[in-house]
Design an enzyme around this catalytic site. Structure first.
Site, PDB file in Angstrom:
ATOM      1  CG  HIS A 164      34.687  45.959  43.822  1.00 38.67           C
ATOM      2  ND1 HIS A 164      33.343  46.052  43.529  1.00 38.67           N
ATOM      3  CD2 HIS A 164      35.265  45.421  42.723  1.00 38.67           C
ATOM      4  CE1 HIS A 164      33.113  45.574  42.321  1.00 38.67           C
ATOM      5  NE2 HIS A 164      34.274  45.187  41.802  1.00 38.67           N
ATOM      6  CG  ASP A 229      27.619  42.536  57.681  1.00 35.10           C
ATOM      7  OD1 ASP A 229      28.054  42.889  58.766  1.00 35.10           O
ATOM      8  OD2 ASP A 229      26.403  42.416  57.436  1.00 35.10           O
ATOM      9  CB  SER A 305      33.001  45.456  38.732  1.00 34.47           C
ATOM     10  OG  SER A 305      32.777  44.092  38.984  1.00 34.47           O
TER      11      SER A 305
END
Length: 372
Positions: A164, A229, A305
């Protein structure tokens, strides 16, 4: 072709069982690692680089949600592990892969309002100051991405990070084409080499030295999925630098079950955005796990992250202690625990399949990726 459930059981089986003796050491298991090989490569249109970089991912699908999800089929897993490669000139390719199990002699959603901080009670993070720490292993393996995330050195020219940080699931983020990796180094003092003594009261000022990224690999499981998901299971990417970084790097390894981790604990260091220019180290217990994810409450903020989650265990073959990266810190998840919302920070586990893929990206030869 065997069903994926059989495949997963095969991959999870460790050859070595941890001994139960008074002198037991937490030991790296030896896994039977599959082979993932490119089958075909297709040129894609150049991306637009129009997505906003997100320093964290939020998902409502917690441990129970993931555990109750049906296992993907073999064809679905092949699709998830196929990948896109972004080059520095902006060109883009898509590579389909095949998955093989060889014998020893074989060949070949909705968001949710929340506070910005992910601090659980007392802030247990440690800022790492002074070049004597920052330039030494394992802290020296942590690097900063120009998109704002953290990465970890895993080879002479390769950095492991979160997908991401490069791609929002639909499009590449702004700055991904000219992506750079920053290495903390001491600022050169005026008129000389400076003192070798670190003043603890006044830590030596550091600066980032940047290296351009040559190409980036992102699994299609992230690109075709979404953060609410299956996508979070594949929130990892590998960056290849234009030149070697000349630092010691940390090896990757297959993530053992949480109960086999020393003290059930994980460690990682990153560039949290509330402490600009400072490397922040933390450790904490794993609270829960699925086949693909580790759930923990390590204090963290956006910017961490992409940090490599690691543990130190005994390497029986080499008769020494060894740190390995077993996961990639992804972000934050809200979890509905019997109607009560609870939040976790999540790391993507390096499974045998992901190990085979990442290792092949690094080495380009499956023969060097048989031992996880």
């Amino acid at each position: 072709m065997a069903a994926l459930s059989t495949l997963i059981l095969l991959l999870c089986a460790a050859k070595d069982v941890m001994p139960s003796s008074p002198h037991w050491k937490p030991t790296w298991p030896s896994y039977r690692v599959p082979v993932i090989l490119p089958q075909s490569t297709l040129n894609l249109d150049k991306p637009q680089f129009d997505a906003e970089a997100r320093l964290e991912v939020v998902s409502l699908c917690g441990p129970a949600c993931h555990k109750s999800s049906p296992l993907p089929t073999y064809e679905e897993v092949k699709n998830y592990l196929s990948y896109e490669t972004l080059y520095a000139n902006g060109s883009l390719t898509e590579t389909e892969v095949g998955i093989y199990i060889l014998s020893n002699g074989g060949e070949a959603s909705r968001g949710r309002s929340r506070t910005k901080r992910q601090i659980y009670g007392y802030d247990s993070r440690f800022s790492i100051f002074g070049k004597d720490f920052l330039l030494n292993y394992p802290f020296s393996t942590s690097v900063k991405l120009s998109t704002g995330c953290t990465g970890t050195l895993v080879a002479e020219k390769h950095v492991l990070t979160a997908a991401h940080c490069i791609h929002d699931g639909k499009s590449y983020v702004k700055g991904a084409q000219k992506l750079r990796v920053g290495f903390l180094k001491p600022k050169q003092k005026d008129g000389g080499k400076g003192s070798n003594i670190t003043n603890l009261a006044m830590p030596e000022k550091m600066k980032f030295q940047w290296i351009r990224v040559k190409r980036t690999h992102v699994p299609k499981g992230w690109i075709k999925g979404n953060a609410n998901d299956i996508g979070m299971d594949y929130d990892y990417a590998l960056l290849e630098l234009k030149k070697p970084h000349k630092r010691k790097f940390m090896k990757i390894g297959v993530s053992p079950p949480a109960r086999h981790l020393p003290g059930g604990r994980i460690h990682f260091s990153g560039y949290d955005n509330d402490r600009p220019g400072t490397l922040v180290y933390r450790f904490c217990d794993v609270k829960d796990e699925t086949y693909d994810l580790l759930y923990q409450q390590c204090d963290a903020q956006p910017g961490a992250s992409g940090s490599g989650v690691y543990v130190r265990m005994w390497k029986r073959q080499n008769h020494k202690w060894e740190r390995k990266i077993i996961g990639i810190f992804s972000g934050h998840q809200w979890v509905d625990m019997n109607g009560t919302p609870q939040d976790f920070n999540v790391a993507v586990r390096i499974t045998p399949l992901k190990y085979a893929q990442i290792c092949y990206w690094i080495k380009g030869n499956y023969l060097d990726c048989r031992e996880g």
